[in-house]
Design an enzyme around this catalytic site. Sequence first.
Site, PDB file in Angstrom:
ATOM      1  N   VAL A 122     -15.312  -8.610  -7.187  1.00 49.56           N
ATOM      2  CA  VAL A 122     -16.594  -9.269  -6.930  1.00 49.56           C
ATOM      3  C   VAL A 122     -17.719  -8.531  -7.652  1.00 49.56           C
ATOM      4  CG1 VAL A 122     -18.264  -9.915  -5.142  1.00 49.56           C
ATOM      5  CG2 VAL A 122     -15.819 -10.093  -4.661  1.00 49.56           C
ATOM      6  N   LYS A 181      -3.003   2.281   8.891  1.00 49.92           N
ATOM      7  CA  LYS A 181      -3.352   1.184   7.990  1.00 49.92           C
ATOM      8  C   LYS A 181      -2.166   0.254   7.763  1.00 49.92           C
ATOM      9  CE  LYS A 181      -5.847   2.325   4.366  1.00 49.92           C
ATOM     10  NZ  LYS A 181      -6.274   3.033   3.120  1.00 49.92           N
ATOM     11  N   LYS A 214       0.812  -1.217   0.000  1.00 46.55           N
ATOM     12  CA  LYS A 214       0.000   0.000   0.000  1.00 46.55           C
ATOM     13  C   LYS A 214       0.850   1.275   0.000  1.00 46.55           C
ATOM     14  CE  LYS A 214      -3.883  -2.256   0.013  1.00 46.55           C
ATOM     15  NZ  LYS A 214      -3.395  -3.609  -0.185  1.00 46.55           N
ATOM     16  N   LEU A 241     -10.994  10.682   6.837  1.00 47.07           N
ATOM     17  CA  LEU A 241     -12.092  11.475   6.288  1.00 47.07           C
ATOM     18  C   LEU A 241     -13.388  11.080   6.994  1.00 47.07           C
ATOM     19  CD1 LEU A 241     -11.160  11.241   2.499  1.00 47.07           C
ATOM     20  CD2 LEU A 241     -10.542  13.022   4.143  1.00 47.07           C
ATOM     21  N   HIS A 266     -15.493  -2.712   6.693  1.00 47.89           N
ATOM     22  CA  HIS A 266     -14.704  -2.525   5.479  1.00 47.89           C
ATOM     23  C   HIS A 266     -14.963  -3.605   4.433  1.00 47.89           C
ATOM     24  CE1 HIS A 266     -12.555   0.615   7.630  1.00 47.89           C
ATOM     25  NE2 HIS A 266     -12.377  -0.230   8.612  1.00 47.89           N
ATOM     26  N   HIS A 277     -16.971   5.590  -1.043  1.00 44.56           N
ATOM     27  CA  HIS A 277     -15.958   4.709  -1.635  1.00 44.56           C
ATOM     28  C   HIS A 277     -16.299   4.569  -3.118  1.00 44.56           C
ATOM     29  CE1 HIS A 277     -13.270   0.943  -1.143  1.00 44.56           C
ATOM     30  NE2 HIS A 277     -13.415   1.192  -2.433  1.00 44.56           N
ATOM     31  N   GLU A 305      -9.173   2.498  -6.561  1.00 41.40           N
ATOM     32  CA  GLU A 305     -10.153   2.826  -5.528  1.00 41.40           C
ATOM     33  C   GLU A 305      -9.830   4.174  -4.887  1.00 41.40           C
ATOM     34  OE1 GLU A 305     -11.334  -0.283  -2.991  1.00 41.40           O
ATOM     35  OE2 GLU A 305     -11.462  -1.731  -4.629  1.00 41.40           O
ATOM     36  N   ARG A 322      -6.913  -7.231 -10.008  1.00 43.24           N
ATOM     37  CA  ARG A 322      -7.656  -8.467 -10.277  1.00 43.24           C
ATOM     38  C   ARG A 322      -9.088  -8.124 -10.654  1.00 43.24           C
ATOM     39  NH1 ARG A 322     -10.925  -8.291  -5.925  1.00 43.24           N
ATOM     40  NH2 ARG A 322     -10.064  -7.533  -3.954  1.00 43.24           N
TER      41      ARG A 322
END
Length: 449
Positions: A294, A158, A116, A203, A235, A208, A275, A291
Amino acid sequence: MFDKVLIANRGEIALRIMRACRELGIKTVAVHSTADENAMHVRLADESVCIGPPAARDSYLNIPSLLAACEITGADAVHPGYGFLAENARFAEILADHNIVFIGPSAEHIRIMGDKIEAKRTAVRLGLPVVPGSDGAIRDAGEAKRVAKEIGFPVLIKAAAGGGGRGMKVARSEADLEQALHTAQSEAKAAFGDDAVYLEKYLDKPRHIEIQVLGDGQGGAIHLGERDCSLQRRHQKLWEEALSPALNASQREEIGEKVATAIADLGYSGAGTIEFLYENGEFFFIEMNTRLQVEHPVTEAITGIDIVQEQLRIASGARLGVTQKDVTFAGHAIECRINAENPLTFTPSPGRIESVHVPGGLGVRVDSGIYAGYTVPPYYDSLIAKLIVTGKTRNECLMRLRRALSEYVIEGVETTIPLFIDLLKEDGIIDGNYDIHWLEKYLERRKQA
């Protein structure tokens, strides 16, 4: 094009990939654990191979077993689906060493975007807007306090090596920071084997928003618009829609062009998703998933583009078969993730499916691998179906979703269908006025009622 594709996954996504292969004339190989020997993807594949016992680490994550299955069946490519080994750079490299095509991006791009911190640095280099935060991993509480004071509280800590909410903690003041840092590092170490964490501005009411992209690694790259994935619990996404009720056409075009340009500059090959958090008219990059997602069906529903078939074509060496000018958005689509869980407590509900009645009609799609008599195993993710509805407008889509959910019957296990029926009564859902915290606040109110 490939002669035979091994699908290194299970459930609805294995069936989804199988259908795309069949429509391109490609033979398929299903792999399965002993717990999945009666699964629908095993029944419908041209060939199937058992790769181990129920535990994922001994079957779906067992790279030697997957390689052996490729050799036994003569598969010349592997589609990883999502989850399991879909974002495992080493798996992609091992397949390449055995002259088997990994249907996805390069190992290098998987590795960059899987870290990340490195992903954020890459986003900055590519000109994408990012959330203010640390330049790299936070080494200690002193450094965390310094960065937090620079960007202002609240802050979000994170994990650098993972996602899904693990290794993620909020500190609303300096007094909270040290404990939150320690907890996030411990969770990250336990979940990903790496305690590296970084710090970002938290935030308060973001949405999202993710942008679906396709790149051919030969200079071609397009975006397929956005999906709004703001309805989440811990999440984890439960409801996704396209296009987002929060964006207008000019915002969509602006962020889409930025992302498509970045993907082309990166030389990215395959399907991917950039994202963002979106608040007060601004986008902030958070990560890239290298990838299939879903929720890809909602994008397919409004564009008419088969994303899995595009993955297969690109991996076979072809250039993109569609240009940005060819991409149009028609109507609105919503996906509900139907999980085998209690709709109030979200406790998993494995067991035997006694009966199933799937909704149908115009604009209704169901991706699922369950059937009457099938036993939902306790070893894997609880997702058992995806209900995707499409309408000319968002309001028509909501009405169709309400109708489809009322028709959907799954007996023998508990499911989240009642939750979605209740959500459709809420003004925030009807108006499209929700953020990433909305669902958890709603669920907390239900507990107290």
